[in-house]
Design an enzyme around this catalytic site. Structure first.
Site, PDB file in Angstrom:
ATOM      1  CE  LYS A   9      -0.322  -4.514   3.080  1.00  0.00           C
ATOM      2  NZ  LYS A   9      -0.714  -5.848   2.568  1.00  0.00           N
ATOM      3  CE1 TYR A  15      -3.610  -2.513   5.792  1.00  0.00           C
ATOM      4  CE2 TYR A  15      -3.347  -0.181   5.249  1.00  0.00           C
ATOM      5  CZ  TYR A  15      -3.473  -1.508   4.854  1.00  0.00           C
ATOM      6  OH  TYR A  15      -3.447  -1.820   3.517  1.00  0.00           O
ATOM      7  CB  THR A  75      -0.911  -0.002   1.255  1.00  0.00           C
ATOM      8  OG1 THR A  75      -1.547   1.257   1.377  1.00  0.00           O
ATOM      9  CG2 THR A  75      -0.119  -0.244   2.532  1.00  0.00           C
ATOM     10  CG  ASP A  76      -1.261   4.937  -0.893  1.00  0.00           C
ATOM     11  OD1 ASP A  76      -1.748   4.310   0.061  1.00  0.00           O
ATOM     12  OD2 ASP A  76      -1.922   5.763  -1.557  1.00  0.00           O
ATOM     13  CD  GLU A  77      -3.369   3.615   4.525  1.00  0.00           C
ATOM     14  OE1 GLU A  77      -3.107   3.476   5.728  1.00  0.00           O
ATOM     15  OE2 GLU A  77      -4.515   3.619   4.077  1.00  0.00           O
TER      16      GLU A  77
HETATM   17  P1  NAD Z   1     -10.039  -7.022   2.320  1.00  0.00           P
HETATM   18  O1  NAD Z   1     -10.016  -6.728   3.779  1.00  0.00           O
HETATM   19  O2  NAD Z   1     -11.265  -6.721   1.531  1.00  0.00           O
HETATM   20  O3  NAD Z   1      -9.708  -8.570   2.063  1.00  0.00           O
HETATM   21  C1  NAD Z   1      -8.712  -9.250   2.770  1.00  0.00           C
HETATM   22  C2  NAD Z   1      -8.915 -10.748   2.553  1.00  0.00           C
HETATM   23  O4  NAD Z   1      -7.867 -11.447   3.251  1.00  0.00           O
HETATM   24  C3  NAD Z   1     -10.233 -11.279   3.136  1.00  0.00           C
HETATM   25  O5  NAD Z   1     -10.846 -12.140   2.204  1.00  0.00           O
HETATM   26  C4  NAD Z   1      -9.811 -12.045   4.372  1.00  0.00           C
HETATM   27  O6  NAD Z   1     -10.671 -13.121   4.697  1.00  0.00           O
HETATM   28  C5  NAD Z   1      -8.427 -12.525   3.962  1.00  0.00           C
HETATM   29  N1  NAD Z   1      -7.562 -12.808   5.124  1.00  0.00           N
HETATM   30  C6  NAD Z   1      -7.363 -12.017   6.212  1.00  0.00           C
HETATM   31  N2  NAD Z   1      -6.510 -12.627   7.062  1.00  0.00           N
HETATM   32  C7  NAD Z   1      -6.146 -13.788   6.489  1.00  0.00           C
HETATM   33  C8  NAD Z   1      -5.267 -14.841   6.853  1.00  0.00           C
HETATM   34  N3  NAD Z   1      -4.612 -14.807   8.020  1.00  0.00           N
HETATM   35  N4  NAD Z   1      -5.116 -15.897   6.035  1.00  0.00           N
HETATM   36  C9  NAD Z   1      -5.806 -15.951   4.859  1.00  0.00           C
HETATM   37  N5  NAD Z   1      -6.650 -14.989   4.451  1.00  0.00           N
HETATM   38  C10 NAD Z   1      -6.825 -13.924   5.255  1.00  0.00           C
HETATM   39  O7  NAD Z   1      -8.779  -6.270   1.733  1.00  0.00           O
HETATM   40  P2  NAD Z   1      -8.569  -5.573   0.307  1.00  0.00           P
HETATM   41  O8  NAD Z   1      -9.038  -4.184   0.387  1.00  0.00           O
HETATM   42  O9  NAD Z   1      -9.077  -6.476  -0.756  1.00  0.00           O
HETATM   43  O10 NAD Z   1      -6.967  -5.524   0.247  1.00  0.00           O
HETATM   44  C11 NAD Z   1      -6.227  -6.623  -0.266  1.00  0.00           C
HETATM   45  C12 NAD Z   1      -4.755  -6.320  -0.151  1.00  0.00           C
HETATM   46  O11 NAD Z   1      -4.444  -5.129  -0.863  1.00  0.00           O
HETATM   47  C13 NAD Z   1      -4.293  -6.069   1.295  1.00  0.00           C
HETATM   48  O12 NAD Z   1      -3.018  -6.634   1.449  1.00  0.00           O
HETATM   49  C14 NAD Z   1      -4.224  -4.552   1.393  1.00  0.00           C
HETATM   50  O13 NAD Z   1      -3.254  -4.158   2.356  1.00  0.00           O
HETATM   51  C15 NAD Z   1      -3.806  -4.199  -0.012  1.00  0.00           C
HETATM   52  N6  NAD Z   1      -4.206  -2.860  -0.501  1.00  0.00           N
HETATM   53  C16 NAD Z   1      -5.521  -2.465  -0.387  1.00  0.00           C
HETATM   54  C17 NAD Z   1      -5.900  -1.236  -0.914  1.00  0.00           C
HETATM   55  C18 NAD Z   1      -7.333  -0.759  -0.840  1.00  0.00           C
HETATM   56  O14 NAD Z   1      -7.598   0.400  -1.179  1.00  0.00           O
HETATM   57  N7  NAD Z   1      -8.287  -1.585  -0.429  1.00  0.00           N
HETATM   58  C19 NAD Z   1      -4.956  -0.416  -1.532  1.00  0.00           C
HETATM   59  C20 NAD Z   1      -3.614  -0.845  -1.606  1.00  0.00           C
HETATM   60  C21 NAD Z   1      -3.272  -2.086  -1.093  1.00  0.00           C
HETATM   61  O1  DAU Z   2      -4.172   4.012   0.511  1.00  0.00           O
HETATM   62  C1  DAU Z   2      -4.392   2.640   0.413  1.00  0.00           C
HETATM   63  C2  DAU Z   2      -5.223   2.208   1.585  1.00  0.00           C
HETATM   64  O2  DAU Z   2      -6.521   2.726   1.387  1.00  0.00           O
HETATM   65  C3  DAU Z   2      -5.256   0.702   1.782  1.00  0.00           C
HETATM   66  O3  DAU Z   2      -3.975   0.222   2.071  1.00  0.00           O
HETATM   67  C4  DAU Z   2      -6.213   0.324   2.928  1.00  0.00           C
HETATM   68  O4  DAU Z   2      -6.325  -1.091   3.013  1.00  0.00           O
HETATM   69  C5  DAU Z   2      -7.574   0.926   2.618  1.00  0.00           C
HETATM   70  O5  DAU Z   2      -8.454   0.670   3.692  1.00  0.00           O
HETATM   71  C6  DAU Z   2      -7.463   2.432   2.386  1.00  0.00           C
HETATM   72  O6  DAU Z   2      -7.130   3.145   3.611  1.00  0.00           O
HETATM   73  P1  DAU Z   2      -7.822   4.548   3.955  1.00  0.00           P
HETATM   74  O7  DAU Z   2      -7.750   4.763   5.401  1.00  0.00           O
HETATM   75  O8  DAU Z   2      -7.300   5.617   3.062  1.00  0.00           O
HETATM   76  O9  DAU Z   2      -9.320   4.195   3.453  1.00  0.00           O
HETATM   77  P2  DAU Z   2     -10.760   4.460   4.122  1.00  0.00           P
HETATM   78  O10 DAU Z   2     -11.761   4.082   3.101  1.00  0.00           O
HETATM   79  O11 DAU Z   2     -10.880   3.849   5.484  1.00  0.00           O
HETATM   80  O12 DAU Z   2     -10.769   6.040   4.295  1.00  0.00           O
HETATM   81  C7  DAU Z   2     -10.549   6.887   3.180  1.00  0.00           C
HETATM   82  C8  DAU Z   2     -10.557   8.323   3.698  1.00  0.00           C
HETATM   83  O13 DAU Z   2     -11.891   8.654   4.123  1.00  0.00           O
HETATM   84  C9  DAU Z   2      -9.678   8.539   4.911  1.00  0.00           C
HETATM   85  O14 DAU Z   2      -9.120   9.840   4.849  1.00  0.00           O
HETATM   86  C10 DAU Z   2     -10.631   8.444   6.084  1.00  0.00           C
HETATM   87  C11 DAU Z   2     -11.922   8.998   5.514  1.00  0.00           C
HETATM   88  N1  DAU Z   2     -13.176   8.446   6.070  1.00  0.00           N
HETATM   89  C12 DAU Z   2     -13.320   7.095   6.075  1.00  0.00           C
HETATM   90  C13 DAU Z   2     -14.459   6.521   6.567  1.00  0.00           C
HETATM   91  C14 DAU Z   2     -14.627   5.018   6.615  1.00  0.00           C
HETATM   92  C15 DAU Z   2     -14.169   9.297   6.505  1.00  0.00           C
HETATM   93  O15 DAU Z   2     -14.039  10.530   6.480  1.00  0.00           O
HETATM   94  N2  DAU Z   2     -15.324   8.725   6.981  1.00  0.00           N
HETATM   95  C16 DAU Z   2     -15.500   7.376   7.047  1.00  0.00           C
HETATM   96  O16 DAU Z   2     -16.577   6.916   7.528  1.00  0.00           O
END
Ligand code: NAD
Ligand code: DAU
Length: 370
Positions: free
Chosen positions: A179, A175, A149-151
């Site tokens: 990562k 988190y 992730t970018d985070e």
């Molecule tokens: P998500 O939370 O929707 O899905 C995570 C999945 O992993 C779920 O199906 C869960 O059951 C499974 N899981 C959790 N713990 C596990 C374990 N111990 N063993 C096997 N499976 C397990 O997450 P997502 O948003 O689809 O993100 C997927 C990946 O991409 C993550 O690694 C996250 O850090 C990364 N990522 C997410 C975003 C985003 O915006 N959502 C952006 C950049 C990177």
């Molecule tokens: O940047 C990549 C990341 O993006 C991933 O690695 C994470 O898995 C993913 O959850 C996401 O993290 P963020 O914290 O950026 O996403 P989230 O959707 O939780 O929040 C996006 C922005 O919106 C953040 O600034 C917090 C804000 N927010 C979020 C929620 C859920 C609100 O203002 N209100 C809300 O209810």
């Protein structure tokens, strides 16, 4: 290091291009699996623990498809992972499995350490043992692709240029720290043991099947349910949004042609303040599903207390990926957001089942090979 041939091999020789995906019942993982199968790229062994975020409803379109082998299990279960490697002999592993929600990591970081750090360590060790059994040419072609992730880079100042692959790691939440730690382990397993790894760091994804705890699906769900739309703090935090299938396409091209030991930033060059995202969602909903008496969904916006340690701004410079591998996002934010809203409107049952928790029953009814 030469280019990998397994995507083309997978098409030419059925069964040869097996890929082990972890976390493939979650948001991005499920999109990746469905796209992979739709493109006819070969077999996927999908290992997922089915935490609250894992939802087999997401994979309903792959139910009964012999190219999709779902296994319920934990990436920390070294015995199970070793068995999957030995049985299926994958040419790559794509590690999506993670605890992914920042707010949950603030309330309870333990699972983030266990899955994101220890789990990645265990996967690396299992992959290393498996890689040692491969012939030299297979070993060179094998990939451990770790999805990050970018985070991990922390928060950008208002006028700073976007993160590049050489930006310093400065994670701020439990988190992102978990990562970042995992990314360091992946790097070390390459440097020390020669495991053919690649790390991808992507910006915020949005699209179908995203759990409605994250900003965009939460706002759509709350808007339609007549609930407040909770914006943290001043709502001016910025995120760089990418449609999920563009992330999946980037991972495919990196698997195919990315350089071993490298990291690749993925992002949409699409920075938006949270309040602007929510305004855009309200405007689309006002057009697609108008409220009674001409009221706008914007009226449901409520500014609430801020997230502790809230990162102000993320933005990714994806020029390395664009220049080296020719990747470009297919969706603009406008087209992607419209598609996403329509998906949630068309899939109200999915949202309802997630909200009620009944999606957890789907497994028993529809998947026998758990
Ligand atoms: P998500 O939370 O929707 O899905 C995570 C999945 O992993 C779920 O199906 C869960 O059951 C499974 N899981 C959790 N713990 C596990 C374990 N111990 N063993 C096997 N499976 C397990 O997450 P997502 O948003 O689809 O993100 C997927 C990946 O991409 C993550 O690694 C996250 O850090 C990364 N990522 C997410 C975003 C985003 O915006 N959502 C952006 C950049 C990177
Ligand atoms: O940047 C990549 C990341 O993006 C991933 O690695 C994470 O898995 C993913 O959850 C996401 O993290 P963020 O914290 O950026 O996403 P989230 O959707 O939780 O929040 C996006 C922005 O919106 C953040 O600034 C917090 C804000 N927010 C979020 C929620 C859920 C609100 O203002 N209100 C809300 O209810």
């Amino acid at each position: 290091m030469g280019t990998v041939s397994f995507l083309s091999e997978a098409k030419a020789v059925p069964g040869k291009g097996t890929v082990l995906v972890t976390g493939g019942a979650g948001f991005i993982g499920a999109n990746f699996v469905l796209d992979w199968l739709a493109l006819g790229l070969g077999t996927i062994v999908n290992l997922d623990k089915l935490t609250y975020a894992g939802n087999l409803d997401n994979l309903a379109a792959a139910s009964g498809d012999p190219r999709h082998i779902f296994v319920e299990g934990d990436i920390n279960d070294a015995g199970l992972v070793a068995k999957l490697f030995a049985e299926h002999r994958p040419c790559a592993i794509v590690n999506f499995a993670a605890e992914s929600h920042v707010d949950r990591s603030i309330h309870g970081p333990g699972d983030f350490i266990t899955t994101n750090i220890v789990g990645t360590y265990r996967l690396l060790e299992s992959a290393r043992a498996y890689a040692q059994t491969l012939a030299p040419s297979e070993h060179d072609a094998f990939r451990f692709l770790h999805v990050s992730t970018d985070e991990a880079f922390g928060s950008l100042d208002g006028d700073a240029p976007p993160f590049t692959e050489t930006s310093r790691y400065l994670p701020n939440s439990p988190y992102s720290a978990s990562k970042a730690a995992a990314d360091h382990l992946v790097r070390a397993w390459h440097h020390t043991y020669g495991l053919p790894v690649i790390v991808t760091n992507c910006s915020n994804n949005y699209g179908p099947y995203q759990f409605p705890e994250k900003l965009i699906p939460l706002m759509i769900h709350h808007a339609l349910a007549g609930k407040p739309l909770p914006l943290y703090g001043d709502g001016r935090q910025r995120r760089d949004w990418l449609y999920v299938s563009d992330h999946c396409a980037a991972i495919r091209v990196i698997l195919e042609r990315g350089r071993v030991g490298e990291t690749y930033n993925i992002g949409g060059r699409n920075e938006q303040a949270n309040v602007d995202v929510v305004h855009a969602l309200c405007d689309i909903l006002d057009a697609e599903r108008p409220c009674a008496a001409g009221r706008s969904y914007r009226q449901q916006i409520a500014f609430v207390g801020d997230r502790p340690g809230h990162d102000r701004r993320y933005a990714m410079d994806a020029s390395k990926l664009e220049a080296e591998l020719g990747w470009q996002p297919a969706e603009t934010f406008e087209s992607g957001l419209r598609k996403t809203v329509r998906w949630y409107l068309d899939n109200a049952k999915w949202v309802e089942r997630v909200a009620s928790g009944s999606y957890r029953d789907w497994m028993q009814q529809n998947y026998s090979n758990r």
